[in-house]
Scaffold this motif. Structure first.
Motif, PDB file in Angstrom:
ATOM      1  N   MET A   1       4.115  -5.496 -10.090  1.00 42.91           N
ATOM      2  CA  MET A   1       5.662  -5.085  -9.033  1.00 42.91           C
ATOM      3  C   MET A   1       5.731  -5.760  -8.187  1.00 42.91           C
ATOM      4  O   MET A   1       4.997  -5.404  -7.459  1.00 42.91           O
ATOM      5  N   SER A   2       6.900  -5.679  -7.581  1.00 43.30           N
ATOM      6  CA  SER A   2       7.370  -6.760  -6.008  1.00 43.30           C
ATOM      7  C   SER A   2       8.049  -5.594  -5.548  1.00 43.30           C
ATOM      8  O   SER A   2       9.456  -5.188  -6.382  1.00 43.30           O
ATOM      9  N   VAL A   3       8.363  -5.765  -4.013  1.00 42.62           N
ATOM     10  CA  VAL A   3       9.055  -4.117  -3.425  1.00 42.62           C
ATOM     11  C   VAL A   3      10.287  -5.718  -2.235  1.00 42.62           C
ATOM     12  O   VAL A   3       9.329  -7.127  -1.293  1.00 42.62           O
ATOM     13  N   GLU A   4      11.653  -5.967  -3.107  1.00 49.96           N
ATOM     14  CA  GLU A   4      12.771  -6.998  -2.516  1.00 49.96           C
ATOM     15  C   GLU A   4      11.874  -6.695  -1.034  1.00 49.96           C
ATOM     16  O   GLU A   4      12.417  -6.552   0.013  1.00 49.96           O
ATOM     17  N   GLY A   5      11.449  -8.204  -0.406  1.00 48.70           N
ATOM     18  CA  GLY A   5      11.831  -8.643   0.934  1.00 48.70           C
ATOM     19  C   GLY A   5      10.443  -8.500   1.312  1.00 48.70           C
ATOM     20  O   GLY A   5      10.872  -8.689   3.178  1.00 48.70           O
ATOM     21  N   GLN A   6       9.637  -7.619   0.981  1.00 48.51           N
ATOM     22  CA  GLN A   6       7.918  -7.216   1.203  1.00 48.51           C
ATOM     23  C   GLN A   6       7.343  -7.733   0.835  1.00 48.51           C
ATOM     24  O   GLN A   6       7.671  -9.049   0.049  1.00 48.51           O
ATOM     25  N   HIS A   7       6.112  -7.847   1.404  1.00 47.51           N
ATOM     26  CA  HIS A   7       5.096  -8.206   0.560  1.00 47.51           C
ATOM     27  C   HIS A   7       4.631  -7.850  -0.644  1.00 47.51           C
ATOM     28  O   HIS A   7       5.267  -6.602  -1.423  1.00 47.51           O
ATOM     29  N   THR A   8       4.340  -8.336  -1.491  1.00 50.72           N
ATOM     30  CA  THR A   8       4.059  -8.381  -3.134  1.00 50.72           C
ATOM     31  C   THR A   8       3.064  -7.336  -3.313  1.00 50.72           C
ATOM     32  O   THR A   8       2.268  -7.163  -2.825  1.00 50.72           O
ATOM     33  N   VAL A   9       3.564  -6.217  -4.355  1.00 52.94           N
ATOM     34  CA  VAL A   9       2.944  -5.278  -4.982  1.00 52.94           C
ATOM     35  C   VAL A   9       2.129  -5.243  -5.856  1.00 52.94           C
ATOM     36  O   VAL A   9       2.427  -5.848  -7.166  1.00 52.94           O
TER      37      VAL A   9
ATOM     38  N   LEU B   1       3.722  15.090   9.956  1.00 54.98           N
ATOM     39  CA  LEU B   1       2.975  13.732  10.782  1.00 54.98           C
ATOM     40  C   LEU B   1       1.122  13.977  10.631  1.00 54.98           C
ATOM     41  O   LEU B   1       0.287  13.301  10.091  1.00 54.98           O
ATOM     42  N   ARG B   2       0.829  15.503   9.222  1.00 60.23           N
ATOM     43  CA  ARG B   2      -0.300  15.699   9.023  1.00 60.23           C
ATOM     44  C   ARG B   2      -0.813  14.602   7.694  1.00 60.23           C
ATOM     45  O   ARG B   2      -2.098  15.001   7.699  1.00 60.23           O
ATOM     46  N   SER B   3      -0.387  14.385   6.918  1.00 63.15           N
ATOM     47  CA  SER B   3       0.269  13.915   5.497  1.00 63.15           C
ATOM     48  C   SER B   3      -0.037  11.684   6.626  1.00 63.15           C
ATOM     49  O   SER B   3       1.096  11.779   6.468  1.00 63.15           O
ATOM     50  N   PRO B   4      -1.201  11.731   5.757  1.00 60.10           N
ATOM     51  CA  PRO B   4      -1.535  10.368   6.168  1.00 60.10           C
ATOM     52  C   PRO B   4       0.183   9.519   5.874  1.00 60.10           C
ATOM     53  O   PRO B   4       0.297   8.299   5.865  1.00 60.10           O
ATOM     54  N   ILE B   5       0.317   9.791   4.520  1.00 60.33           N
ATOM     55  CA  ILE B   5       1.363   9.574   3.048  1.00 60.33           C
ATOM     56  C   ILE B   5       2.846   9.447   4.165  1.00 60.33           C
ATOM     57  O   ILE B   5       4.088   8.841   4.272  1.00 60.33           O
ATOM     58  N   ASN B   6       2.897  10.118   5.558  1.00 60.99           N
ATOM     59  CA  ASN B   6       4.727  10.074   6.144  1.00 60.99           C
ATOM     60  C   ASN B   6       3.653   9.357   7.736  1.00 60.99           C
ATOM     61  O   ASN B   6       4.769   9.888   8.338  1.00 60.99           O
ATOM     62  N   GLY B   7       2.594   8.722   7.980  1.00 59.02           N
ATOM     63  CA  GLY B   7       2.496   7.784   9.191  1.00 59.02           C
ATOM     64  C   GLY B   7       3.348   6.600   9.197  1.00 59.02           C
ATOM     65  O   GLY B   7       3.695   6.739   8.651  1.00 59.02           O
ATOM     66  N   VAL B   8       3.138   6.134  10.597  1.00 57.61           N
ATOM     67  CA  VAL B   8       3.916   4.741  10.894  1.00 57.61           C
ATOM     68  C   VAL B   8       2.512   3.801  10.126  1.00 57.61           C
ATOM     69  O   VAL B   8       1.436   3.462  10.705  1.00 57.61           O
ATOM     70  N   LEU B   9       2.739   3.317   9.312  1.00 59.54           N
ATOM     71  CA  LEU B   9       2.115   2.530   8.051  1.00 59.54           C
ATOM     72  C   LEU B   9       2.146   1.208   8.220  1.00 59.54           C
ATOM     73  O   LEU B   9       1.411  -0.205   8.137  1.00 59.54           O
ATOM     74  N   ALA B  10       3.131   0.335   9.319  1.00 59.35           N
ATOM     75  CA  ALA B  10       3.626  -0.756   8.319  1.00 59.35           C
ATOM     76  C   ALA B  10       2.130  -1.755   9.739  1.00 59.35           C
ATOM     77  O   ALA B  10       2.042  -3.240   9.327  1.00 59.35           O
ATOM     78  N   ASP B  11       1.415  -1.191  10.348  1.00 56.50           N
ATOM     79  CA  ASP B  11      -0.106  -1.896  11.365  1.00 56.50           C
ATOM     80  C   ASP B  11      -1.221  -2.016   9.843  1.00 56.50           C
ATOM     81  O   ASP B  11      -2.439  -1.763  11.094  1.00 56.50           O
ATOM     82  N   LEU B  12      -0.982  -1.138   8.934  1.00 52.47           N
ATOM     83  CA  LEU B  12      -2.113  -1.084   8.360  1.00 52.47           C
ATOM     84  C   LEU B  12      -3.142  -2.031   8.086  1.00 52.47           C
ATOM     85  O   LEU B  12      -1.785  -2.544   7.767  1.00 52.47           O
TER      86      LEU B  12
ATOM     87  N   ALA C   1       6.951  -0.984   1.348  1.00 50.93           N
ATOM     88  CA  ALA C   1       8.101  -1.290   1.909  1.00 50.93           C
ATOM     89  C   ALA C   1       8.214  -1.709   4.055  1.00 50.93           C
ATOM     90  O   ALA C   1       8.515  -2.066   4.075  1.00 50.93           O
ATOM     91  N   ALA C   2       6.829  -1.327   3.960  1.00 54.61           N
ATOM     92  CA  ALA C   2       5.777  -0.974   5.281  1.00 54.61           C
ATOM     93  C   ALA C   2       5.751  -2.531   5.290  1.00 54.61           C
ATOM     94  O   ALA C   2       5.468  -3.001   6.741  1.00 54.61           O
TER      95      ALA C   2
END
Length: 324
Positions: A1-9, A236-247, A273-274
């Motif tokens: 599965m891929s997300v358009e414009g982003q990395h392949t998932v 923001l206590r939930s990692p799923i809502n964090g700023v994920l782009a730099d992971l 998406a990030a």
């Protein structure tokens, strides 16, 4: 599965019901699920929670690694190194599961030792504080302190890994390291991670009534214990809502019928998406955090082998980039 414009998932369905996995599935549904559904989260019965790890101390220690107890004012845990072969570059910080309530070094000693032996790397299994004595903030502080300790030891590129609550702490530690300006880990390998304190999506998922292990309706009470007095819960206590782009690149493993599949799938979508490379493995016929049984059940052993392969790849890639 891929997300358009982003990395392949990469999303894969793995496993299958072997004899032992069928037995574990049935025993879990029969005994573990009702216990977790009705056992009090407050009151005198909470004294029984430490008994889980005490009982696990009866399991023979693995002989294929050396185990050094680490105990400083900031860091407690077990440092494991493989006995056979040459110790390789890199390290893993492993955070055990247990709903922030129970389990510990003994219950997860064998999976941490297996990762050390098969990767040829140092593994630090963190003895973090948890409920009922300590809230989530203390658990996370202990994991970040352990990460700082490994960095100071100079053991090489670090991969964060953990199961269930430990999967939560793996992502939370990476996010906190970024906020604190620390060098980021080179990978995250999360097993059945609990990533969202908001239960809305989980309770709307078909697995809310299919999970043989976790009673979905008890999770809000665990959130209240983890974050006492915090109403409403900061998203923001939930990692799923964090700023994920730099992971860093992530591997997520989850059982097909567990309620936390919702967390795994949504986190995979958000990481993609990030722009973060991510692989999601959905294992059929297994229970929550089943890789902890590696060495006993074939599918668990295979799943840990996937974690090991991911870890070695991430460390080798980082070492290659450093050399260049």
């Amino acid at each position: 599965m891929s997300v358009e414009g982003q990395h392949t998932v990469k999303v894969e369905h793995r496993g299958g019901k072997g004899f032992l996995s069928r037995v574990i599935y049935a025993l879990t549904r029969t005994f573990v699920y009702p216990t977790l559904r009705f056992w009090p989260l407050r009151g005198p019965m909470v004294v029984a929670y430490p008994l889980v790890d005490l009982f696990c101390r009866l399991i023979p220690r693995p002989r294929y690694v050396t185990i050094e107890r680490i105990s400083t004012p900031e860091v407690r845990g077990e440092l494991m190194r493989p006995k056979q072969g040459v110790e390789g570059e890199g390290a893993v910080l492993y955070m055990h599961g247990g709903a922030f309530l129970f389990c510990g070094l003994a219950s997860h000693r064998r999976i941490a030792a297996r990762i050390a032996a098969l990767t040829g790397m140092t593994v630090l299994s963190v003895d973090y504080r948890h409920l009922p004595k300590s809230p989530l903030a203390d658990s996370l502080d202990d994991c970040v302190a352990a990460y700082r300790w490994l960095l100071a030891e100079g053991v090489g590129p670090i991969v964060l890994s953990g199961d269930s609550a430990g999967g939560h702490l793996s992502f939370a530690t990476a996010l906190r390291a970024d906020l604190d300006g620390l060098p980021k880990p080179v990978g995250i390998a999360a097993i059945s991670p609990w990533l969202d304190f908001d239960d809305t999506a989980r309770l709307a998922h078909p697995n809310r009534s299919r999970d043989p292990f976790i009673p979905a309706k008890r999770l809000p009470a665990l959130t209240a214990l983890s974050l006492p007095g915090e109403v409403p819960i900061d998203p923001l206590r939930s990692p799923i809502n964090g700023v994920l782009a730099d992971l860093p690149p992530c591997l997520i493993q989850v059982a097909a019928t567990e309620v936390l599949r919702s967390d795994a799938e949504r986190m995979t979508e958000r990481l993609a998406a990030a722009g973060v490379p991510v692989e999601l493995q959905v294992w059929e016929g297994q229970v929550h955090a089943f890789p902890v049984l590696a060495g006993f059940m074939p599918q668990s052993t295979e799943a840990v082998a996937e974690v090991v392969a991911f870890t070695r790849e991430m460390v080798a890639r980082a070492a290659g980039q450093s050399a260049a």
